[in-house]
Design a protein around this motif. Structure first.
Motif, PDB file in Angstrom:
ATOM      1  N   GLU A 196      -8.619   7.089   2.543  1.00  0.00           N
ATOM      2  CA  GLU A 196      -8.211   7.740   3.992  1.00  0.00           C
ATOM      3  C   GLU A 196      -6.689   9.003   4.269  1.00  0.00           C
ATOM      4  OE1 GLU A 196      -7.058   3.936   6.288  1.00  0.00           O
ATOM      5  OE2 GLU A 196      -8.964   3.197   6.808  1.00  0.00           O
ATOM      6  N   ARG A 197      -5.577   8.576   3.573  1.00  0.00           N
ATOM      7  CA  ARG A 197      -5.025   9.849   3.203  1.00  0.00           C
ATOM      8  C   ARG A 197      -5.191  10.490   1.865  1.00  0.00           C
ATOM      9  NH1 ARG A 197      -3.916   5.334   4.544  1.00  0.00           N
ATOM     10  NH2 ARG A 197      -1.656   4.847   6.253  1.00  0.00           N
ATOM     11  N   GLY A 198      -6.426  10.702   1.276  1.00  0.00           N
ATOM     12  CA  GLY A 198      -7.212  11.983   0.850  1.00  0.00           C
ATOM     13  C   GLY A 198      -6.773  11.464  -0.663  1.00  0.00           C
ATOM     14  N   ILE A 199      -6.482  10.508  -1.225  1.00  0.00           N
ATOM     15  CA  ILE A 199      -6.663   9.931  -3.054  1.00  0.00           C
ATOM     16  C   ILE A 199      -7.699  10.053  -3.389  1.00  0.00           C
ATOM     17  CG2 ILE A 199      -5.618   8.881  -4.364  1.00  0.00           C
ATOM     18  CD1 ILE A 199      -2.988  10.162  -3.187  1.00  0.00           C
ATOM     19  N   PRO A 200      -8.378  10.373  -4.073  1.00  0.00           N
ATOM     20  CA  PRO A 200      -9.766   9.724  -4.170  1.00  0.00           C
ATOM     21  C   PRO A 200      -9.297   8.627  -5.511  1.00  0.00           C
ATOM     22  CG  PRO A 200     -10.255  12.041  -4.711  1.00  0.00           C
ATOM     23  CD  PRO A 200      -8.589  11.788  -4.672  1.00  0.00           C
ATOM     24  N   VAL A 201     -10.527   7.670  -5.709  1.00  0.00           N
ATOM     25  CA  VAL A 201     -10.189   6.670  -6.010  1.00  0.00           C
ATOM     26  C   VAL A 201     -11.332   5.727  -7.026  1.00  0.00           C
ATOM     27  CG1 VAL A 201      -9.981   3.886  -6.116  1.00  0.00           C
ATOM     28  CG2 VAL A 201      -8.597   5.617  -4.279  1.00  0.00           C
ATOM     29  N   CYS A 202     -11.165   5.376  -8.172  1.00  0.00           N
ATOM     30  CA  CYS A 202     -11.661   5.045  -9.062  1.00  0.00           C
ATOM     31  C   CYS A 202     -11.404   2.797  -9.093  1.00  0.00           C
ATOM     32  CB  CYS A 202     -11.503   5.698 -10.882  1.00  0.00           C
ATOM     33  SG  CYS A 202     -13.129   4.944 -11.654  1.00  0.00           S
ATOM     34  N   ALA A 203     -12.107   2.138  -9.462  1.00  0.00           N
ATOM     35  CA  ALA A 203     -12.391   1.446  -9.041  1.00  0.00           C
ATOM     36  C   ALA A 203     -12.909   0.083 -10.123  1.00  0.00           C
ATOM     37  CB  ALA A 203     -13.164   0.106  -7.783  1.00  0.00           C
ATOM     38  N   HIS A 204     -11.561  -0.346 -11.074  1.00  0.00           N
ATOM     39  CA  HIS A 204     -12.230  -0.832 -11.827  1.00  0.00           C
ATOM     40  C   HIS A 204     -11.806  -2.568 -12.100  1.00  0.00           C
ATOM     41  CE1 HIS A 204     -10.594  -1.172 -16.643  1.00  0.00           C
ATOM     42  NE2 HIS A 204     -11.277  -2.039 -16.627  1.00  0.00           N
ATOM     43  N   LEU A 205     -13.963  -2.840 -12.045  1.00  0.00           N
ATOM     44  CA  LEU A 205     -14.421  -4.314 -12.413  1.00  0.00           C
ATOM     45  C   LEU A 205     -14.695  -4.508 -13.331  1.00  0.00           C
ATOM     46  CD1 LEU A 205     -16.124  -3.557  -8.810  1.00  0.00           C
ATOM     47  CD2 LEU A 205     -13.210  -4.809  -9.073  1.00  0.00           C
ATOM     48  N   ASN A 239       0.657  -1.194   0.377  1.00  0.00           N
ATOM     49  CA  ASN A 239       0.104  -0.085  -0.031  1.00  0.00           C
ATOM     50  C   ASN A 239       0.904   1.238   0.559  1.00  0.00           C
ATOM     51  OD1 ASN A 239      -2.097  -1.646  -0.220  1.00  0.00           O
ATOM     52  ND2 ASN A 239      -3.067  -1.479   2.055  1.00  0.00           N
ATOM     53  N   GLU A 240       2.665   1.109   0.143  1.00  0.00           N
ATOM     54  CA  GLU A 240       2.472   2.540   0.668  1.00  0.00           C
ATOM     55  C   GLU A 240       2.936   2.729  -0.824  1.00  0.00           C
ATOM     56  OE1 GLU A 240       6.478   2.330   3.273  1.00  0.00           O
ATOM     57  OE2 GLU A 240       4.771   1.881   5.448  1.00  0.00           O
ATOM     58  N   ALA A 241       3.944   1.779  -1.498  1.00  0.00           N
ATOM     59  CA  ALA A 241       4.498   2.234  -3.344  1.00  0.00           C
ATOM     60  C   ALA A 241       2.779   2.408  -3.672  1.00  0.00           C
ATOM     61  CB  ALA A 241       4.571   0.755  -3.657  1.00  0.00           C
ATOM     62  N   ALA A 242       1.517   1.797  -3.480  1.00  0.00           N
ATOM     63  CA  ALA A 242       0.443   2.147  -4.271  1.00  0.00           C
ATOM     64  C   ALA A 242      -0.163   4.041  -3.747  1.00  0.00           C
ATOM     65  CB  ALA A 242      -0.482   1.751  -3.793  1.00  0.00           C
ATOM     66  N   TYR A 243       0.244   4.440  -2.429  1.00  0.00           N
ATOM     67  CA  TYR A 243       0.578   5.966  -2.577  1.00  0.00           C
ATOM     68  C   TYR A 243       0.859   6.943  -3.176  1.00  0.00           C
ATOM     69  CZ  TYR A 243      -0.074   9.806   0.466  1.00  0.00           C
ATOM     70  OH  TYR A 243      -0.555  10.810   0.493  1.00  0.00           O
ATOM     71  N   LYS A 244       2.527   6.528  -2.927  1.00  0.00           N
ATOM     72  CA  LYS A 244       3.493   7.044  -3.864  1.00  0.00           C
ATOM     73  C   LYS A 244       3.582   7.170  -5.055  1.00  0.00           C
ATOM     74  CE  LYS A 244       8.296   5.944  -4.014  1.00  0.00           C
ATOM     75  NZ  LYS A 244       8.938   4.958  -5.124  1.00  0.00           N
ATOM     76  N   ASN A 245       2.918   5.986  -5.789  1.00  0.00           N
ATOM     77  CA  ASN A 245       2.692   6.306  -7.666  1.00  0.00           C
ATOM     78  C   ASN A 245       0.826   6.668  -7.337  1.00  0.00           C
ATOM     79  OD1 ASN A 245       4.919   4.703  -8.610  1.00  0.00           O
ATOM     80  ND2 ASN A 245       4.079   2.636  -8.058  1.00  0.00           N
ATOM     81  N   ALA A 246       0.155   7.327  -6.344  1.00  0.00           N
ATOM     82  CA  ALA A 246      -0.571   7.392  -6.983  1.00  0.00           C
ATOM     83  C   ALA A 246      -0.573   9.109  -6.089  1.00  0.00           C
ATOM     84  CB  ALA A 246      -1.918   7.598  -5.923  1.00  0.00           C
ATOM     85  N   VAL A 247       0.252   9.341  -5.665  1.00  0.00           N
ATOM     86  CA  VAL A 247       0.456  10.953  -5.109  1.00  0.00           C
ATOM     87  C   VAL A 247       1.502  11.116  -6.371  1.00  0.00           C
ATOM     88  CG1 VAL A 247       1.588  12.424  -3.358  1.00  0.00           C
ATOM     89  CG2 VAL A 247       0.851  10.692  -2.815  1.00  0.00           C
ATOM     90  N   TRP A 248       1.893  10.817  -7.162  1.00  0.00           N
ATOM     91  CA  TRP A 248       3.251  10.854  -7.946  1.00  0.00           C
ATOM     92  C   TRP A 248       1.926  11.498  -9.232  1.00  0.00           C
ATOM     93  CZ3 TRP A 248       6.599   7.024 -11.000  1.00  0.00           C
ATOM     94  CH2 TRP A 248       7.872   8.029 -11.759  1.00  0.00           C
ATOM     95  N   LEU A 249       0.858  10.985  -9.286  1.00  0.00           N
ATOM     96  CA  LEU A 249      -0.251  10.557 -10.557  1.00  0.00           C
ATOM     97  C   LEU A 249      -0.847  12.418  -9.927  1.00  0.00           C
ATOM     98  CD1 LEU A 249      -1.570   7.032 -11.316  1.00  0.00           C
ATOM     99  CD2 LEU A 249      -0.228   8.719 -12.922  1.00  0.00           C
ATOM    100  N   ILE A 250      -1.243  12.267  -9.080  1.00  0.00           N
ATOM    101  CA  ILE A 250      -1.888  13.709  -8.325  1.00  0.00           C
ATOM    102  C   ILE A 250      -1.544  14.826  -8.932  1.00  0.00           C
ATOM    103  CG2 ILE A 250      -2.926  14.705  -6.208  1.00  0.00           C
ATOM    104  CD1 ILE A 250      -5.143  12.702  -7.122  1.00  0.00           C
ATOM    105  N   LYS A 251      -0.046  14.738  -8.585  1.00  0.00           N
ATOM    106  CA  LYS A 251       1.286  15.650  -8.647  1.00  0.00           C
ATOM    107  C   LYS A 251       1.261  15.571 -10.341  1.00  0.00           C
ATOM    108  CE  LYS A 251       3.864  16.383  -4.679  1.00  0.00           C
ATOM    109  NZ  LYS A 251       4.605  16.187  -3.399  1.00  0.00           N
TER     110      LYS A 251
END
Ligand code: KIV
Length: 270
Positions: free
Chosen positions: A126-135, A91-103
């Motif tokens: 929980e860390r403020g990144i909106p998510v869309c789930a792809h199913l 999850n930490e790596a996911a968060y880091k990469n998500a932040v990179w996309l947001i930035k």
């Protein structure tokens, strides 16, 4: 266009229009045509890079194209795909990469799968990144799924997609994207969860629709090094350029067709 504006529209029953985009020129044009959400999809592996699938798309590709789209569309909600390998391991790596996309200019990130991915969605939200789930059909699992196949056709598979959609919605995702699932299943999911659904090959009853820009224009004819005459266009695609005289008019026609619920028609659904 903000997330709360999109939520107001969906709760009022208005269909949301999403389109893939990878550069600033088309971002500007799509915004002017009334597209509300631009998806910087990892489909760029196929439509821009000429690859057979999305598996080799990297974070560098995604952030580069997200920046380009953000430069062209100042008033459109931008969703960026998390590419294969950027969110699954921890999850930490996911968060880091998500932040990179947001930035880089995205307002929300999208990643594929339910099940164990629900925890990742929660972690980001929980860390403020909106998510869309792809199913449904999840292109990054194309090898595991045995090709480009409709999902949710059997009872067991339909129940799994439904359970994942419920779990993702409860985790707080802002949207659930449903790809290549029977229209009846997408309708039931849309009626059962709080998060609005965005469909591609999922019938008219989703809260909104998405198409790949090059598909909408009828210019994607398959993998770069393969014969275009062997390419079979997916059932859910409609060429909107055919009956118009410009790219802008084609995108406007797509927007109008989604808003009026005339697209997707039965012939585009499973
Ligand atoms: O990458 C993409 O363009 C997508 C769409 C097919 C929904 O995920």
């Amino acid at each position: 266009m903000t997330l709360s504006e999109l939520q107001l529209k969906t709760s009022a029953g208005e269909k949301i229009v999403m389109l893939t985009c990878y550069d600033s020129t088309f971002a500007k044009l799509s915004e002017a045509a009334g597209v509300e959400m631009l998806l910087v999809g990892d489909s760029l592996g196929m439509v821009l890079q000429g690859a057979e699938n999305t598996l080799n798309v990297s974070m560098h590709h995604m952030t580069y194209h997200t920046k380009n789209v953000a430069a062209g569309a100042l008033n459109t909600f931008i969703v960026a795909d998390m590419p294969l390998g950027s969110y699954e391991h921890d999850n930490e790596a996911a968060y880091k990469n998500a932040v990179w996309l947001i930035k880089s200019g995205a307002h929300m990130v999208k990643f594929e799968g339910g099940g164990v991915r629900v925890g990742t969605a929660k972690y980001l939200i929980e860390r403020g990144i909106p998510v869309c789930a792809h199913l449904g059909f999840t292109p990054q699992s194309v090898n595991q799924l045995g090709g480009y196949k409709i999902q949710g056709k059997t009872d067991e598979s339909a129940k799994k997609i439904m359970a994942d959609a419920i779990a993702m919605s409860k985790a707080g995702v802002s949207f659930v994207l449903l790809e290549m699932v029977p229209a009846a299943l997408a309708k039931t999911i849309t009626a059962s969860i709080k998060a609005p659904t965005i469909g591609i090959g999922a019938g008219v009853d989703c809260s909104g629709q998405v198409l790949v820009l090059q598909d909408l224009l009828g210019i994607y004819t398959g993998v770069a090094n393969k014969n275009a005459s062997n390419f079979k266009c997916p059932r859910f695609v409609r060429n909107f350029l055919k009956d118009t005289n410009s790219i802008q008019a084609a995108v406007e026609a797509y927007v109008a067709a989604v808003k009026s619920k005339t697209f997707p028609a039965l012939e585009h659904s499973y």
